[in-house]
Design a protein around this motif. Structure first.
Motif, PDB file in Angstrom:
ATOM      1  N   PHE A 180       0.474  -1.125  -0.092  1.00  0.00           N
ATOM      2  CA  PHE A 180      -0.312  -0.068   0.211  1.00  0.00           C
ATOM      3  C   PHE A 180       0.480   1.477  -0.625  1.00  0.00           C
ATOM      4  CE2 PHE A 180       0.670  -1.932   4.089  1.00  0.00           C
ATOM      5  CZ  PHE A 180       0.860   0.012   5.496  1.00  0.00           C
ATOM      6  N   GLU A 181       0.136   2.656  -0.070  1.00  0.00           N
ATOM      7  CA  GLU A 181       0.917   3.464   0.339  1.00  0.00           C
ATOM      8  C   GLU A 181       0.371   4.604   0.765  1.00  0.00           C
ATOM      9  OE1 GLU A 181       2.036   7.708  -2.917  1.00  0.00           O
ATOM     10  OE2 GLU A 181      -0.248   6.028  -3.815  1.00  0.00           O
ATOM     11  N   VAL A 182       1.801   5.003   1.689  1.00  0.00           N
ATOM     12  CA  VAL A 182       1.553   5.328   2.524  1.00  0.00           C
ATOM     13  C   VAL A 182       2.360   6.498   3.135  1.00  0.00           C
ATOM     14  CG1 VAL A 182       2.857   3.971   3.548  1.00  0.00           C
ATOM     15  CG2 VAL A 182       1.061   4.694   5.432  1.00  0.00           C
ATOM     16  N   CYS A 183       2.094   7.142   3.810  1.00  0.00           N
ATOM     17  CA  CYS A 183       3.328   8.272   4.481  1.00  0.00           C
ATOM     18  C   CYS A 183       2.537   9.277   6.055  1.00  0.00           C
ATOM     19  CB  CYS A 183       3.856   9.855   3.304  1.00  0.00           C
ATOM     20  SG  CYS A 183       2.467  11.074   3.072  1.00  0.00           S
ATOM     21  N   CYS A 211       8.732   6.429   8.338  1.00  0.00           N
ATOM     22  CA  CYS A 211       8.152   6.594   7.401  1.00  0.00           C
ATOM     23  C   CYS A 211       8.932   8.425   7.599  1.00  0.00           C
ATOM     24  CB  CYS A 211       7.108   7.123   7.253  1.00  0.00           C
ATOM     25  SG  CYS A 211       6.300   8.118   5.470  1.00  0.00           S
ATOM     26  N   PRO A 212      10.150   8.471   6.949  1.00  0.00           N
ATOM     27  CA  PRO A 212      10.515  10.967   7.319  1.00  0.00           C
ATOM     28  C   PRO A 212      10.117  11.577   7.514  1.00  0.00           C
ATOM     29  CG  PRO A 212      11.324   9.254   5.251  1.00  0.00           C
ATOM     30  CD  PRO A 212      10.555   8.312   5.521  1.00  0.00           C
ATOM     31  N   SER A 213       8.773  11.237   5.735  1.00  0.00           N
ATOM     32  CA  SER A 213       7.807  12.705   5.679  1.00  0.00           C
ATOM     33  C   SER A 213       6.089  12.437   5.963  1.00  0.00           C
ATOM     34  CB  SER A 213       8.408  12.851   4.314  1.00  0.00           C
ATOM     35  OG  SER A 213      10.012  13.097   4.574  1.00  0.00           O
ATOM     36  N   ASP A 214       5.870  13.467   5.866  1.00  0.00           N
ATOM     37  CA  ASP A 214       4.003  13.519   5.453  1.00  0.00           C
ATOM     38  C   ASP A 214       4.631  14.305   4.169  1.00  0.00           C
ATOM     39  OD1 ASP A 214       1.451  14.310   4.680  1.00  0.00           O
ATOM     40  OD2 ASP A 214       1.805  15.769   6.601  1.00  0.00           O
ATOM     41  N   PHE A 215       4.918  13.308   2.737  1.00  0.00           N
ATOM     42  CA  PHE A 215       5.165  14.551   1.826  1.00  0.00           C
ATOM     43  C   PHE A 215       4.161  14.834   1.163  1.00  0.00           C
ATOM     44  CE2 PHE A 215       7.515   9.424   1.967  1.00  0.00           C
ATOM     45  CZ  PHE A 215       8.685  10.623   2.452  1.00  0.00           C
ATOM     46  N   GLY A 216       5.482  16.255  -0.026  1.00  0.00           N
ATOM     47  CA  GLY A 216       4.555  17.517  -0.559  1.00  0.00           C
ATOM     48  C   GLY A 216       5.821  17.972  -1.059  1.00  0.00           C
ATOM     49  N   GLY A 217       5.317  19.201  -1.489  1.00  0.00           N
ATOM     50  CA  GLY A 217       5.835  19.738  -2.657  1.00  0.00           C
ATOM     51  C   GLY A 217       5.723  19.592  -4.022  1.00  0.00           C
ATOM     52  N   ARG A 218       5.010  18.460  -4.451  1.00  0.00           N
ATOM     53  CA  ARG A 218       5.030  18.528  -5.918  1.00  0.00           C
ATOM     54  C   ARG A 218       3.525  18.251  -5.639  1.00  0.00           C
ATOM     55  NH1 ARG A 218       5.094  13.099  -7.182  1.00  0.00           N
ATOM     56  NH2 ARG A 218       5.978  11.883  -5.936  1.00  0.00           N
ATOM     57  N   ASN A 231      -1.277  20.674   0.907  1.00  0.00           N
ATOM     58  CA  ASN A 231      -1.278  19.474   1.278  1.00  0.00           C
ATOM     59  C   ASN A 231      -0.877  18.010   1.426  1.00  0.00           C
ATOM     60  OD1 ASN A 231      -3.935  20.478   2.439  1.00  0.00           O
ATOM     61  ND2 ASN A 231      -5.509  19.328   1.292  1.00  0.00           N
ATOM     62  N   THR A 232      -1.094  17.484   2.298  1.00  0.00           N
ATOM     63  CA  THR A 232      -0.183  16.045   2.003  1.00  0.00           C
ATOM     64  C   THR A 232      -0.653  15.779  -0.086  1.00  0.00           C
ATOM     65  OG1 THR A 232      -0.555  15.307   4.105  1.00  0.00           O
ATOM     66  CG2 THR A 232       0.372  13.484   2.548  1.00  0.00           C
ATOM     67  N   GLN A 233       0.680  15.152  -1.009  1.00  0.00           N
ATOM     68  CA  GLN A 233       1.081  14.765  -2.661  1.00  0.00           C
ATOM     69  C   GLN A 233       0.631  13.168  -2.408  1.00  0.00           C
ATOM     70  OE1 GLN A 233      -0.664  17.014  -3.993  1.00  0.00           O
ATOM     71  NE2 GLN A 233      -0.644  18.752  -2.855  1.00  0.00           N
ATOM     72  N   GLY A 290      -5.237   5.735  -1.490  1.00  0.00           N
ATOM     73  CA  GLY A 290      -6.341   4.842  -3.027  1.00  0.00           C
ATOM     74  C   GLY A 290      -5.704   4.906  -4.763  1.00  0.00           C
ATOM     75  N   ASN A 291      -6.382   4.357  -4.920  1.00  0.00           N
ATOM     76  CA  ASN A 291      -6.349   3.740  -6.357  1.00  0.00           C
ATOM     77  C   ASN A 291      -6.279   5.829  -7.268  1.00  0.00           C
ATOM     78  OD1 ASN A 291      -8.835   4.944  -6.819  1.00  0.00           O
ATOM     79  ND2 ASN A 291      -8.741   2.552  -7.948  1.00  0.00           N
ATOM     80  N   CYS A 292      -6.781   7.085  -6.916  1.00  0.00           N
ATOM     81  CA  CYS A 292      -6.613   7.753  -7.718  1.00  0.00           C
ATOM     82  C   CYS A 292      -5.902   8.814  -6.250  1.00  0.00           C
ATOM     83  CB  CYS A 292      -7.999   8.281  -8.398  1.00  0.00           C
ATOM     84  SG  CYS A 292      -9.105   8.610  -6.994  1.00  0.00           S
ATOM     85  N   PHE A 293      -5.094   8.551  -5.722  1.00  0.00           N
ATOM     86  CA  PHE A 293      -4.597   9.360  -4.740  1.00  0.00           C
ATOM     87  C   PHE A 293      -2.874   9.133  -4.983  1.00  0.00           C
ATOM     88  CE2 PHE A 293      -8.782  11.887  -3.932  1.00  0.00           C
ATOM     89  CZ  PHE A 293      -7.908  12.877  -3.534  1.00  0.00           C
ATOM     90  N   GLY A 294      -2.407  10.074  -4.989  1.00  0.00           N
ATOM     91  CA  GLY A 294      -0.510   9.992  -4.859  1.00  0.00           C
ATOM     92  C   GLY A 294      -0.150   9.241  -5.875  1.00  0.00           C
TER      93      GLY A 294
END
Length: 307
Positions: A180-183, A211-218, A231-233, A290-294
């Motif tokens: 699964f995809e997670v942050c 997990c090192p980050s709540d990823f974003g910036g792109r 927001n989280t990306q 889920g399947n349409c985020f991240g």
């Protein structure tokens, strides 16, 4: 631009994404357009006589497959997404180094189909078209609409899922994989926000990763256009493997607990819990995609290998 990219049978995920990207004629037409020059979403929609929302959806699939890239640039009204092709040639190798002697069943569980949870703010749920309930209100996780969730987040707690195990009633499991995809989760994205995220399989702890980050910036490659940039990306795609030799995370052994000890066929279902332990060293919450985020077009995937 990469001159060529090789897709092999052992690159299962990349190969599936490539097949999906090339399976629709409109997406092939978009690739043809981008052979000439970069285009934004509205230009693609106009030249192909399709709605901009449809053009954006096709672009997300092509980007997930690694065939194109997008970048936000200032426009007359806000920003626009500029698309460009990044691969000139794609080579397909139908060979494998893996010996497959058994069979497998792949089960994708939507992230909104949890059967139990405990969450504390920050927390929330969103679907493909917008929020589900109020932000930072744990009771919203009981809403019937939760099954449509495509992204959920929590500051503390867990979510639990139950996967069918019918196939194991008639067979012997050889190994299992969970991905699964997670942050991490902060109020907004925060690249310096670690979190210890733990998985439990049938009530037995299966390991924790930092997990090192709540990823974003792109932008996340799949995120709907309405999702705010602040927001989280996106997250990290993590894979737990349960084998007769122990438990592995992304190929690295993290536990001596063997496949048999998880008792995958003993109950009427397989329980998977994802969360933050009360005594975690870094209690930085989690975002579950889920399947349409991240960045990865999948939900929570459990693969059972059996004979």
């Amino acid at each position: 631009m990469e001159p060529s990219v090789v897709f092999g049978l052992d690159d299962t995920r990349r190969l599936v994404l490539l097949g999906k990207a090339l399976s629709v004629e409109t997406r092939l037409d978009i690739l043809k357009l981008l052979c000439g020059r970069e285009r934004n979403i509205n230009e693609i929609a106009e030249e192909l006589s399709i709605p901009p929302s449809s053009a954006a959806s096709h672009v997300r699939v092509l980007e997930a497959a690694g065939l194109i890239k997008t970048a936000l640039q200032p426009g007359i009204r806000g920003s626009m997404k500029l698309c460009s092709k990044v691969v000139e040639y794609a080579e397909l190798e139908l060979v494998t180094t893996n010996k497959i002697g058994g069979r497998m069943e792949v089960i994708e569980m939507p992230i909104g189909n949890f059967v139990d949870y405990y969450v504390e703010p920050t927390c929330g749920l969103v679907g493909e078209k917008g929020p589900i309930g109020e932000e930072d209100e744990p009771r919203c996780f009981y809403y019937p609409e939760r099954t449509n969730a495509k992204l959920l987040w929590l500051g503390k707690g867990y979510v639990e899922y139950r996967f069918p195990n019918n196939v194991l009633k008639r067979a012997t499991e050889e190994r299992a994989e969970l991905s699964f995809e997670v942050c991490s989760e902060d109020h907004e994205f925060n690249l310096n926000w670690p979190s210890d995220i733990t998985v439990w399989m049938n009530g037995r702890e299966a390991g924790t990763f930092l997990c090192p980050s709540d990823f974003g910036g792109r932008r996340g490659k799949l995120n709907p256009d309405w999702w705010p940039d602040k927001n989280t990306q996106y997250g990290m795609l993590k894979t737990w493997s349960f084998t007769p030799d122990g438990t592995f995370l992304d190929g690295e052994k993290i536990s001596e607990c063997t496949l048999k000890e998880y008792g995958l066929s003993e109950n009427e279902y397989i329980s998977v819990r994802i969360g933050i332990k009360e005594d975690a060293g870094h209690r930085g919450g989690l975002n579950l995609f889920g399947n349409c985020f991240g960045d990865y077009p999948q939900d929570i995937k459990l693969t059972l290998f059996y004979k």
